[in-house]
Design an enzyme around this catalytic site. Structure first.
Site, mmCIF file in Angstrom:
data_model
loop_
_atom_site.group_PDB
_atom_site.id
_atom_site.type_symbol
_atom_site.label_atom_id
_atom_site.label_comp_id
_atom_site.label_asym_id
_atom_site.label_seq_id
_atom_site.Cartn_x
_atom_site.Cartn_y
_atom_site.Cartn_z
ATOM 1 N N ARG A 26 0.772 -1.004 -0.374
ATOM 2 C CA ARG A 26 -0.174 -0.013 -0.324
ATOM 3 C C ARG A 26 0.842 1.006 0.158
ATOM 4 O O ARG A 26 0.610 2.125 -0.535
ATOM 5 C CB ARG A 26 -0.704 0.334 1.710
ATOM 6 C CG ARG A 26 -1.785 -1.176 1.209
ATOM 7 C CD ARG A 26 -3.005 -0.864 2.706
ATOM 8 N NE ARG A 26 -2.389 -1.083 3.727
ATOM 9 C CZ ARG A 26 -2.030 -2.122 4.374
ATOM 10 N NH1 ARG A 26 -2.643 -3.063 3.630
ATOM 11 N NH2 ARG A 26 -2.125 -1.088 5.906
ATOM 12 N N LYS A 70 -12.317 14.541 2.840
ATOM 13 C CA LYS A 70 -13.602 14.005 1.792
ATOM 14 C C LYS A 70 -15.177 13.045 2.747
ATOM 15 O O LYS A 70 -14.207 11.989 3.768
ATOM 16 C CB LYS A 70 -13.158 13.429 0.187
ATOM 17 C CG LYS A 70 -14.205 12.940 0.010
ATOM 18 C CD LYS A 70 -13.508 11.000 -1.381
ATOM 19 C CE LYS A 70 -13.820 10.232 -0.879
ATOM 20 N NZ LYS A 70 -13.710 8.937 -1.573
ATOM 21 N N LYS A 97 -18.818 16.978 -5.196
ATOM 22 C CA LYS A 97 -18.384 15.225 -6.019
ATOM 23 C C LYS A 97 -19.524 14.867 -6.178
ATOM 24 O O LYS A 97 -19.311 13.538 -5.602
ATOM 25 C CB LYS A 97 -17.014 15.229 -5.380
ATOM 26 C CG LYS A 97 -17.151 13.171 -5.540
ATOM 27 C CD LYS A 97 -15.094 13.238 -5.022
ATOM 28 C CE LYS A 97 -15.057 11.585 -5.589
ATOM 29 N NZ LYS A 97 -13.174 11.094 -5.068
HETATM 30 P P1 13P Z 1 -14.026 6.852 -7.708
HETATM 31 O O1 13P Z 1 -13.606 7.379 -9.011
HETATM 32 O O2 13P Z 1 -13.197 5.008 -8.426
HETATM 33 O O3 13P Z 1 -15.242 6.302 -8.878
HETATM 34 O O4 13P Z 1 -13.467 7.105 -7.088
HETATM 35 C C1 13P Z 1 -13.648 7.999 -6.371
HETATM 36 C C2 13P Z 1 -13.740 8.664 -4.573
HETATM 37 O O5 13P Z 1 -13.150 9.098 -4.285
HETATM 38 C C3 13P Z 1 -15.000 7.150 -4.185
HETATM 39 O O6 13P Z 1 -15.072 7.882 -3.044
#
Ligand code: 13P
Length: 336
Positions: free
Chosen positions: A43, A133, A216
């Site tokens: 990781r 986030k 987002k």
């Molecule tokens: P994906 O672009 O793979 O959908 O992931 C974005 C993300 O941060 C999910 O929380």
């Protein structure tokens, strides 16, 4: 750094975000698909590879990290957040604790992590994070998402966003309508619009400052099992119309998730969004995980000798998405 200057840096023209914040379970699933052992060192090595890619700051303005990465080091011995900060890239942190079954409302899911959040945000800020986030998920079936799930997720997102702004971190508010299922594009549009209305109603009610957050969302797409393949122009129109109806102009930027689209599909759709954006009041960019990482991870496959080749692939995808964020992408560029 102020919230305004973080936003300004994140939304620089031709830049987007890399989401490298997969939970252990999710990252290990992606590792398994590429024959990579699920170890702490792998990781670290994978995230080091991504953030150490030469020149990546031309295309990427922010990287969302998973908690353990904040205290991991590159192969040169530098803390990963410092490597990012040295190249002018904002350090983000996923602060939710993932989803759990909603009691009494299975199979719907609620996102957990509000307990102790204010203290954790102070800690993350001390470690160099400037934005955060939180992801809520909604699945489309005949009976979901329910109104109560919309309300609960929206309130949780609003409380998270308020705590971030209080702690000096820009909140990324991520309500993701999943692509699972065989629904059509119109159904995704209806559900996504309802979700966004509920989110902005809660953000306003809780007095979250809309000027210092980023949204987002998912793009408006048919379900993965639907066998429908709308062209990028249609997807962009459908996505822009629901955004115009539900996202206040005060929000500075919308950074889409890729949600399981192919790498080229996500890039083409982002490009179409920027080509036809009309007078959209927000910057339209990317915050992809899979659509930036998939092919690079496949090349790497855990082999140190493949590091540079994988970085070249990651840089190429980041560049194509940077162009798409300006409406300048062309599918012929895939080959170069
Ligand atoms: P994906 O672009 O793979 O959908 O992931 C974005 C993300 O941060 C999910 O929380």
């Amino acid at each position: 750094m102020s919230l305004d200057s973080t936003i300004e840096n994140l939304l620089r023209k031709g830049h987007g975000l890399l989401a490298a914040d997969e939970s252990l379970t999710t990252l290990h699933k992606r590792f398994a698909a590429n024959g990579i052992e699920p170890t702490t060192e792998n990781r670290r090595a994978w995230r080091d590879l991504l953030v150490s890619t030469p020149g990546i700051s031309q295309f990427i303005s922010g990287v969302i990290l998973y908690e353990e990465t904040l205290e991991q080091r590159t192969q040169e011995g530098e803390l990963i957040p410092q490597t990012l900060a040295h190249s002018g890239i904002e350090v983000g942190i996923k602060v939710d604790h993932g989803t759990k079954s909603f009691a009494g409302h299975a199979p719907e899911l609620l996102t957990e992590g509000l307990d102790g959040l204010r203290e954790r945000l102070v800690h993350f800020h001390d470690l160099g994070a400037t934005f955060a986030k939180w992801r809520a998920v909604y699945s489309i079936t005949k009976s979901t998402p329910t109104q109560v799930t919309l309300i609960e997720n929206a309130r949780t997102l609003a409380r998270y966003a308020l705590s971030c702004q209080e702690a000096g971190l820009v909140p990324i508010v991520e309500p993701e309508v999943l692509m699972d299922g065989d629904h059509d594009q119109a159904t995704c549009a209806i559900v996504s619009e309802a979700v966004l209305h509920s989110v902005f109603e809660a953000l306003t009610f809780y007095k979250v400052k809309l000027e210092t957050l980023l949204l987002k969302p998912n793009m408006v797409l048919p379900g993965q099992d639907s066998k429908l393949h709308p062209d990028p122009g249609t997807t962009a129109q459908e996505t822009l119309s629901i955004l115009r109806r539900s996202v206040p102009a005060a929000v500075p930027g919308i950074c889409f998730l890729s949600g399981g689209q192919s790498e080229t599909g996500a890039t083409a759709n982002l490009d179409a969004l920027n080509r036809i954006n009309g007078n959209a009041p927000w910057a339209l960019s990317f915050s992809f995980a899979r659509a930036l990482q998939n092919s690079a991870m496949h090349i790497w496959s855990g082999k140190p000798e493949k590091r540079i080749e994988a970085q070249t692939q990651f840089s190429h995808r980041a560049q194509l998405n940077s162009l798409a964020a300006q409406g300048l992408y062309d599918v012929h560029m895939e080959a170069t």
